[in-house]
Design a protein around this motif. Structure first.
Motif, short mmCIF file in Angstrom:
data_model
loop_
_atom_site.label_atom_id
_atom_site.label_comp_id
_atom_site.label_asym_id
_atom_site.label_seq_id
_atom_site.Cartn_x
_atom_site.Cartn_y
_atom_site.Cartn_z
N LEU A 40 0.84 -1.21 0.00
CA LEU A 40 0.00 0.00 0.00
C LEU A 40 0.87 1.26 0.00
N VAL A 41 1.86 1.30 0.90
CA VAL A 41 2.72 2.48 1.01
C VAL A 41 3.50 2.70 -0.29
N LEU A 42 4.03 1.61 -0.85
CA LEU A 42 4.82 1.74 -2.08
C LEU A 42 3.96 2.25 -3.23
N ILE A 43 2.74 1.71 -3.36
CA ILE A 43 1.88 2.15 -4.45
C ILE A 43 1.51 3.63 -4.27
N THR A 44 1.19 4.01 -3.02
CA THR A 44 0.88 5.42 -2.75
C THR A 44 2.06 6.31 -3.16
N GLY A 45 3.24 5.92 -2.71
CA GLY A 45 4.42 6.73 -3.01
C GLY A 45 4.70 6.81 -4.50
N LEU A 46 4.55 5.67 -5.18
CA LEU A 46 4.83 5.65 -6.62
C LEU A 46 3.86 6.55 -7.37
N VAL A 47 2.57 6.43 -7.04
CA VAL A 47 1.57 7.25 -7.74
C VAL A 47 1.78 8.72 -7.43
N TRP A 48 2.05 9.02 -6.16
CA TRP A 48 2.28 10.41 -5.76
C TRP A 48 3.49 10.99 -6.49
N GLY A 49 4.58 10.24 -6.46
CA GLY A 49 5.81 10.73 -7.08
C GLY A 49 5.67 10.87 -8.58
N LEU A 50 4.93 9.95 -9.17
CA LEU A 50 4.86 9.91 -10.63
C LEU A 50 3.82 10.87 -11.18
N ALA A 51 2.68 10.99 -10.49
CA ALA A 51 1.56 11.69 -11.12
C ALA A 51 1.06 12.90 -10.33
N ILE A 52 1.28 12.98 -9.03
CA ILE A 52 0.66 14.06 -8.26
C ILE A 52 1.65 15.18 -7.95
N ALA A 53 2.89 14.81 -7.56
CA ALA A 53 3.86 15.84 -7.19
C ALA A 53 4.15 16.75 -8.38
N PRO A 54 4.35 18.06 -8.12
CA PRO A 54 4.67 18.97 -9.22
C PRO A 54 6.13 18.80 -9.65
N PRO A 55 6.48 19.21 -10.88
CA PRO A 55 7.87 19.11 -11.31
C PRO A 55 8.72 20.18 -10.64
N ASP A 56 10.04 19.99 -10.67
CA ASP A 56 10.98 20.93 -10.08
C ASP A 56 11.22 22.07 -11.06
N ALA A 57 11.38 23.31 -10.51
CA ALA A 57 11.54 24.46 -11.39
C ALA A 57 12.78 24.37 -12.27
N LYS A 58 13.85 23.73 -11.74
CA LYS A 58 15.09 23.67 -12.52
C LYS A 58 15.22 22.38 -13.31
N GLN A 59 14.83 21.26 -12.67
CA GLN A 59 15.06 19.97 -13.32
C GLN A 59 13.88 19.48 -14.13
N GLY A 60 12.72 20.09 -13.95
CA GLY A 60 11.54 19.60 -14.65
C GLY A 60 11.09 18.28 -14.07
N HIS A 61 10.58 17.41 -14.95
CA HIS A 61 9.99 16.17 -14.45
C HIS A 61 11.02 15.12 -14.06
N SER A 62 12.29 15.32 -14.45
CA SER A 62 13.28 14.29 -14.11
C SER A 62 13.46 14.18 -12.60
N VAL A 63 12.99 15.17 -11.84
CA VAL A 63 13.09 15.09 -10.38
C VAL A 63 12.30 13.89 -9.85
N ARG A 64 11.32 13.43 -10.63
CA ARG A 64 10.52 12.28 -10.18
C ARG A 64 11.38 11.03 -10.00
N ILE A 65 12.50 10.96 -10.73
CA ILE A 65 13.40 9.81 -10.59
C ILE A 65 13.96 9.77 -9.16
N PHE A 66 14.10 10.94 -8.55
CA PHE A 66 14.63 10.99 -7.18
C PHE A 66 13.78 10.20 -6.19
N TYR A 67 12.48 10.12 -6.47
CA TYR A 67 11.62 9.42 -5.52
C TYR A 67 11.95 7.94 -5.42
#
Lengths: 247, 83, 223
Positions: A33-60
């Motif tokens: 449950l926690v992993l799926i929540t985190g994956l969905v949040w990181g991939l689809a809900i969190a906003p992109p970083d102003a400098k790195q754009g969407h590649s910041v999602r890899i950090f999650y």
């Protein structure tokens, strides 16, 4: 003296097998449950970083796996120390089983780090201090696993790799410092990424969730592996035979 | 709640910086997440697979021992790790 | 206690002197592989000068790594290692004597030979002193750390390759600061900082390695 009974019971493979079975019953669904929540949040809900754009999602996934690979090494070495000092069989089992999980997570951290590096640094591999120390950590894992495998006497192999893991533990901070210093000596031409620590609060939540998820994942796989080891090493005992037949 | 407006956006993962440059990181992000899933799932499935192997091996050994006992009291050879 | 130390030291040095051919092997290896570098890279002095500090340090590391394999090997085969473990002498002291003997017959000659290699690789003049000092101290650290690996793999049939797999990651900090000190001197900065770190790494290995080694030897021998 009574306080120590739990410690001795912890050393009993049968006790651990029964207990861990009960723990896994709630740990597995919770981790998923926690992993799926985190994956969905990181991939689809969190906003992109102003400098790195969407590649910041890899950090999650990169940061939690890097954290866990380090934590797993310390856990492995501590288990090895417990095994050497108190001659606890179960501690060696834990040490042996955490090595491949830690190595897999280190590899994952390296792969995701280099994928993140491509859009950020313009190259898949940058001799950056963190990636370099990660790579050395991966080699340390390989050494511990290879040493364990090389001994025909499994008990001696466990002890020898425990010594190596402890020596490695002393080395890890030094390796990190060395890589850091070396990086300033040969200042890389590409720009240095310094804003890592200033993460927007809206980005921090999925981090924590993923870190918890990775810890849970590590615990689940560790228990599963340890249970296999216990079944195999106790294969001549009554309780294992009854358990296997009972299915 | 979701950051992306369409599935196509979600797959492409394009971001326009303040200076107007557009960065599409979909390929990197998706491959990283894909690899992570593969690593995590194989790491979790490997012990389950081995569990089946261990149980089978123990059952086989028990059957062999039972057969040896029912025939004659032949000295039992230590069963090597056969998996 | 110190009597045992000098006895082992003298014995190991004497044994090394009897096999002078074997003694020269790491040095010859050091020299031969270094000859390959200009052949593979380029004979141009500017290019060689750029990589000289790193190459010399890597070669010293490899030469130590190749020779450390034999540290406990012959004692293991003829049974004297068993004697050492059960002898009243503390094992870490015996280990220390053996490592010192190893360093005296490999690390020290390598260091003495290094200026010659510096000339062959056109190392800039500023790099010589830091190179000699860092190698002198650094090879001692390499011998000490390598001894742990040698102790862990002594009872294994094909321990040699495994030994390098196990020990090389542990060598990384010594290499970074050793080669780094030479590089800094070549670049026109003071090499003192990294040289001090090499010294600190040597001191730390001197403190910990003999104990790790004696533990590892007992595991290797008795499981």
């Amino acid at each position: 003296m009574a306080n120590w009974t739990w410690f001795h019971r912890l050393g009993s493979p049968k006790w651990f097998y029964e207990k861990s079975g009960r723990w896994l019953r709630w740990l597995v669904p919770l981790t998923v449950l926690v992993l799926i929540t985190g994956l969905v949040w990181g991939l689809a809900i969190a906003p992109p970083d102003a400098k790195q754009g969407h590649s910041v999602r890899i950090f999650y996934i990169h940061v939690p796996s890097a954290m866990l690979s380090l934590a797993a090494f310390y856990l492995m070495a501590s288990a090895g120390a417990v095994g050497l000092i108190w001659r606890m069989k179960l501690a060696f089992v834990a040490m042996k089983c955490s090595a491949p999980i830690g190595a897999a997570l280190t590899a994952l951290a390296l792969i995701t780090g280099s994928i993140w590096g491509k859009p950020t640094w313009g190259t898949y591999w940058e001799w950056d201090a963190k990636l370099t120390s990660m790579l050395i950590l991966f080699f340390l894992y390989l050494g511990v696993m290879a040493l364990q495998e090389a001994y025909s006497d499994k008990q001696a192999g466990a002890k020898a790799s425990a010594v190596l893991a402890l020596v490695g533990t002393v080395n890890i901070p030094i390796i990190y410092k060395a890589a850091d210093w070396w990086n300033t000596l040969h200042q890389p031409a590409t720009f240095k990424f310094t804003e890592e620590s200033s993460i927007d609060p809206s980005l921090a939540w999925p981090f924590w969730i993923m870190i918890v998820g990775f810890y849970g994942f590590f615990a689940v796989v560790l228990f599963l592996r340890m249970r296999n080891e216990i079944l195999y090493s106790e294969r001549r005992t009554q309780w294992v035979r009854a358990l296997v037949k009972g299915e | 709640m979701f950051y992306f407006e369409s599935v196509a956006d979600f797959i492409a993962m394009c971001y326009v910086k303040k200076d107007g440059t557009e960065m599409c990181h979909g390929a990197y992000v998706w491959s990283a997440y894909g690899i992570a899933l593969v690593v995590l799932i194989t790491a979790a499935l490997a012990p389950l697979q081995r569990n089946r192997g261990v149980r089978k091996a123990i059952l086989r050994q028990m059957r062999r021992e039972a057969a040896a006992q029912s025939q004659t009291q032949t000295p039992e050879k230590s069963q090597a790790e056969d998996f | 206690m110190s009597g045992g130390f000098t006895t082992i030291l003298r014995r190991d040095l004497l044994l090394a002197m009897r096999r002078r051919g074997e003694l020269a092997n790491p040095l010859v290896f050091f020299l031969i592989v270094l000859t390959l570098v200009p052949l593979a890279v380029s004979p141009s002095p500017e290019q060689l000068a750029k990589i000289a500090p790193g190459i010399i340090w890597i070669m010293a590391l490899l030469a130590t790594l190749l020779s450390i394999d034999g540290l406990f090997q012959s004692d293991y085969r003829d049974g004297s290692l068993e004697q050492m473990i059960i002898s009243p002498q503390p094992l870490w002291l015996i280990v220390l004597a053996k490592v010192l003997a190893h360093w005296l017959v490999t690390g020290l000659p390598l260091t003495l030979l290094s200026p010659l290699l510096g000339i062959m690789l056109s190392l800039p003049e500023a790099g010589y002193w830091p190179m000699v000092i860092s190698l002198l101290v650094g090879t001692a650290a390499l011998s000490l750390i390598g001894a742990i690996g040698a102790a862990l793999t002594v009872a294994l049939r094909r321990g040699g390759l495994l030994l390098s797999l196990v020990v090389t990651p542990l060598y990384m900090p010594v290499l970074v600061f050793g080669a780094g000190s030479v590089q800094r001197a070549v670049d026109g900065f003071s090499p003192d900082g990294p040289l001090l770190v090499v010294g600190a790494l040597m001191a730390l290995s001197l403190l910990l390695a003999p104990f790790a080694c004696s533990g590892a030897l007992k595991i290797s021998m008795h499981g």
